[in-house]
Scaffold this active site. Sequence first.
Site, PDB file in Angstrom:
ATOM      1  N   LYS A   1      24.584 -52.934   6.029  1.00  0.00           N
ATOM      2  CA  LYS A   1      23.559 -52.102   6.646  1.00  0.00           C
ATOM      3  C   LYS A   1      23.491 -52.306   8.161  1.00  0.00           C
ATOM      4  O   LYS A   1      24.003 -53.303   8.691  1.00  0.00           O
ATOM      5  CB  LYS A   1      22.204 -52.420   6.015  1.00  0.00           C
ATOM      6  CG  LYS A   1      22.097 -51.975   4.563  1.00  0.00           C
ATOM      7  CD  LYS A   1      20.701 -52.259   4.031  1.00  0.00           C
ATOM      8  CE  LYS A   1      20.496 -51.637   2.668  1.00  0.00           C
ATOM      9  NZ  LYS A   1      19.089 -51.760   2.245  1.00  0.00           N
TER      10      LYS A   1
ATOM     11  N   TYR B   1      20.463 -41.469  -1.234  1.00  0.00           N
ATOM     12  CA  TYR B   1      19.136 -41.961  -1.608  1.00  0.00           C
ATOM     13  C   TYR B   1      18.293 -40.887  -2.308  1.00  0.00           C
ATOM     14  O   TYR B   1      17.060 -40.981  -2.339  1.00  0.00           O
ATOM     15  CB  TYR B   1      18.409 -42.510  -0.383  1.00  0.00           C
ATOM     16  CG  TYR B   1      19.033 -43.785   0.127  1.00  0.00           C
ATOM     17  CD1 TYR B   1      18.949 -44.967  -0.609  1.00  0.00           C
ATOM     18  CD2 TYR B   1      19.739 -43.819   1.323  1.00  0.00           C
ATOM     19  CE1 TYR B   1      19.541 -46.138  -0.161  1.00  0.00           C
ATOM     20  CE2 TYR B   1      20.332 -44.982   1.773  1.00  0.00           C
ATOM     21  CZ  TYR B   1      20.228 -46.137   1.024  1.00  0.00           C
ATOM     22  OH  TYR B   1      20.817 -47.304   1.470  1.00  0.00           O
TER      23      TYR B   1
ATOM     24  N   PHE C   1       8.537 -44.098   0.917  1.00  0.00           N
ATOM     25  CA  PHE C   1       9.379 -44.765   1.913  1.00  0.00           C
ATOM     26  C   PHE C   1      10.758 -44.116   2.099  1.00  0.00           C
ATOM     27  O   PHE C   1      11.611 -44.647   2.799  1.00  0.00           O
ATOM     28  CB  PHE C   1       9.550 -46.250   1.557  1.00  0.00           C
ATOM     29  CG  PHE C   1      10.026 -46.499   0.153  1.00  0.00           C
ATOM     30  CD1 PHE C   1      11.380 -46.460  -0.169  1.00  0.00           C
ATOM     31  CD2 PHE C   1       9.109 -46.783  -0.858  1.00  0.00           C
ATOM     32  CE1 PHE C   1      11.812 -46.684  -1.456  1.00  0.00           C
ATOM     33  CE2 PHE C   1       9.545 -47.018  -2.157  1.00  0.00           C
ATOM     34  CZ  PHE C   1      10.897 -46.971  -2.457  1.00  0.00           C
TER      35      PHE C   1
ATOM     36  N   ARG D   1      26.126 -57.940  -7.103  1.00  0.00           N
ATOM     37  CA  ARG D   1      24.662 -57.926  -7.134  1.00  0.00           C
ATOM     38  C   ARG D   1      24.087 -59.342  -7.227  1.00  0.00           C
ATOM     39  O   ARG D   1      23.048 -59.640  -6.644  1.00  0.00           O
ATOM     40  CB  ARG D   1      24.163 -57.021  -8.250  1.00  0.00           C
ATOM     41  CG  ARG D   1      24.482 -55.549  -7.929  1.00  0.00           C
ATOM     42  CD  ARG D   1      23.938 -54.594  -8.936  1.00  0.00           C
ATOM     43  NE  ARG D   1      22.478 -54.546  -8.939  1.00  0.00           N
ATOM     44  CZ  ARG D   1      21.721 -53.926  -8.038  1.00  0.00           C
ATOM     45  NH1 ARG D   1      22.288 -53.307  -7.015  1.00  0.00           N
ATOM     46  NH2 ARG D   1      20.416 -53.905  -8.143  1.00  0.00           N
TER      47      ARG D   1
ATOM     48  N   THR E   1      16.412 -57.559  -4.164  1.00  0.00           N
ATOM     49  CA  THR E   1      16.304 -56.540  -3.122  1.00  0.00           C
ATOM     50  C   THR E   1      15.390 -56.978  -1.987  1.00  0.00           C
ATOM     51  O   THR E   1      15.711 -56.788  -0.819  1.00  0.00           O
ATOM     52  CB  THR E   1      15.807 -55.210  -3.730  1.00  0.00           C
ATOM     53  OG1 THR E   1      16.733 -54.811  -4.743  1.00  0.00           O
ATOM     54  CG2 THR E   1      15.698 -54.128  -2.689  1.00  0.00           C
TER      55      THR E   1
ATOM     56  N   ARG F   1      20.967 -62.131   0.565  1.00  0.00           N
ATOM     57  CA  ARG F   1      19.630 -61.752   1.026  1.00  0.00           C
ATOM     58  C   ARG F   1      18.719 -62.962   1.154  1.00  0.00           C
ATOM     59  O   ARG F   1      17.882 -63.025   2.049  1.00  0.00           O
ATOM     60  CB  ARG F   1      19.037 -60.714   0.090  1.00  0.00           C
ATOM     61  CG  ARG F   1      19.765 -59.373   0.171  1.00  0.00           C
ATOM     62  CD  ARG F   1      19.290 -58.425  -0.880  1.00  0.00           C
ATOM     63  NE  ARG F   1      19.913 -57.118  -0.776  1.00  0.00           N
ATOM     64  CZ  ARG F   1      20.167 -56.341  -1.815  1.00  0.00           C
ATOM     65  NH1 ARG F   1      19.841 -56.736  -3.046  1.00  0.00           N
ATOM     66  NH2 ARG F   1      20.739 -55.167  -1.643  1.00  0.00           N
TER      67      ARG F   1
ATOM     68  N   ASN G   1      17.671 -55.625   4.382  1.00  0.00           N
ATOM     69  CA  ASN G   1      18.110 -56.644   3.424  1.00  0.00           C
ATOM     70  C   ASN G   1      19.632 -56.806   3.358  1.00  0.00           C
ATOM     71  O   ASN G   1      20.186 -57.135   2.330  1.00  0.00           O
ATOM     72  CB  ASN G   1      17.515 -56.369   2.042  1.00  0.00           C
ATOM     73  CG  ASN G   1      17.981 -55.060   1.458  1.00  0.00           C
ATOM     74  OD1 ASN G   1      18.711 -54.301   2.074  1.00  0.00           O
ATOM     75  ND2 ASN G   1      17.547 -54.787   0.238  1.00  0.00           N
TER      76      ASN G   1
ATOM     77  N   HIS H   1      23.710 -52.885   0.841  1.00  0.00           N
ATOM     78  CA  HIS H   1      23.484 -52.038  -0.329  1.00  0.00           C
ATOM     79  C   HIS H   1      24.596 -52.384  -1.300  1.00  0.00           C
ATOM     80  O   HIS H   1      25.757 -52.523  -0.899  1.00  0.00           O
ATOM     81  CB  HIS H   1      23.558 -50.553   0.029  1.00  0.00           C
ATOM     82  CG  HIS H   1      23.756 -49.688  -1.180  1.00  0.00           C
ATOM     83  ND1 HIS H   1      22.709 -49.273  -1.959  1.00  0.00           N
ATOM     84  CD2 HIS H   1      24.890 -49.226  -1.772  1.00  0.00           C
ATOM     85  CE1 HIS H   1      23.187 -48.558  -2.974  1.00  0.00           C
ATOM     86  NE2 HIS H   1      24.505 -48.515  -2.884  1.00  0.00           N
TER      87      HIS H   1
ATOM     88  N   GLU I   1      29.457 -43.521  -5.920  1.00  0.00           N
ATOM     89  CA  GLU I   1      29.260 -43.922  -4.529  1.00  0.00           C
ATOM     90  C   GLU I   1      30.586 -44.120  -3.805  1.00  0.00           C
ATOM     91  O   GLU I   1      30.706 -43.762  -2.628  1.00  0.00           O
ATOM     92  CB  GLU I   1      28.408 -45.192  -4.478  1.00  0.00           C
ATOM     93  CG  GLU I   1      26.979 -44.943  -4.889  1.00  0.00           C
ATOM     94  CD  GLU I   1      26.100 -46.179  -4.860  1.00  0.00           C
ATOM     95  OE1 GLU I   1      24.867 -46.001  -4.882  1.00  0.00           O
ATOM     96  OE2 GLU I   1      26.623 -47.310  -4.820  1.00  0.00           O
TER      97      GLU I   1
END
Length: 153
Positions: free
Chosen positions: A9, A49, A57, A85, A91, A102, A112, A115, A126
């Site tokens: 990110k 998203y 949000f 993950r 998250t 994270r 965070n 993704h 994706e």
Amino acid sequence: MERTLVILKPCTIQRGLTGEIIARFEKKGLILEGMKMTWLTDEILSEHYAHLKERSFFQRVKDAMAVCPVIVCCWKGVDAVNVVRTLAGATNGRNAAPGTIRGDYSMSVQENIVHASDSPETAAIELKRFFNEDELFSYETKNLLSLYANDEF
């Protein structure tokens, strides 16, 4: 073996953590099959998203992901989605266990660090969203027998 998507990110790029985060996945034994820097458009962000469209949000998420370019990666390995993950952690960075990406680098639910695709099915969708097939590279990895037992891959 399974492929999965990871997006580093804007907060990762801004903080200069790119190399450290990529190294975490490499040290675990995941195989990098694609990586590129890209600036996410509003169209791509709205598609990516879309499942958050009705959430309060939604715009904040899109705005945060458009601050600067991101780095998209394709990682491969046995159970790659779950492995990534687990490495990423919860998250919300404040709740993520120490030792996770994270947990070690984030204090935020939004900022965070990464993704990570949430299922093999989502990963396939994706990866097609962010990579053309000629941007992903399958190749023989000489160290598979030091990463897995011979009946695991």
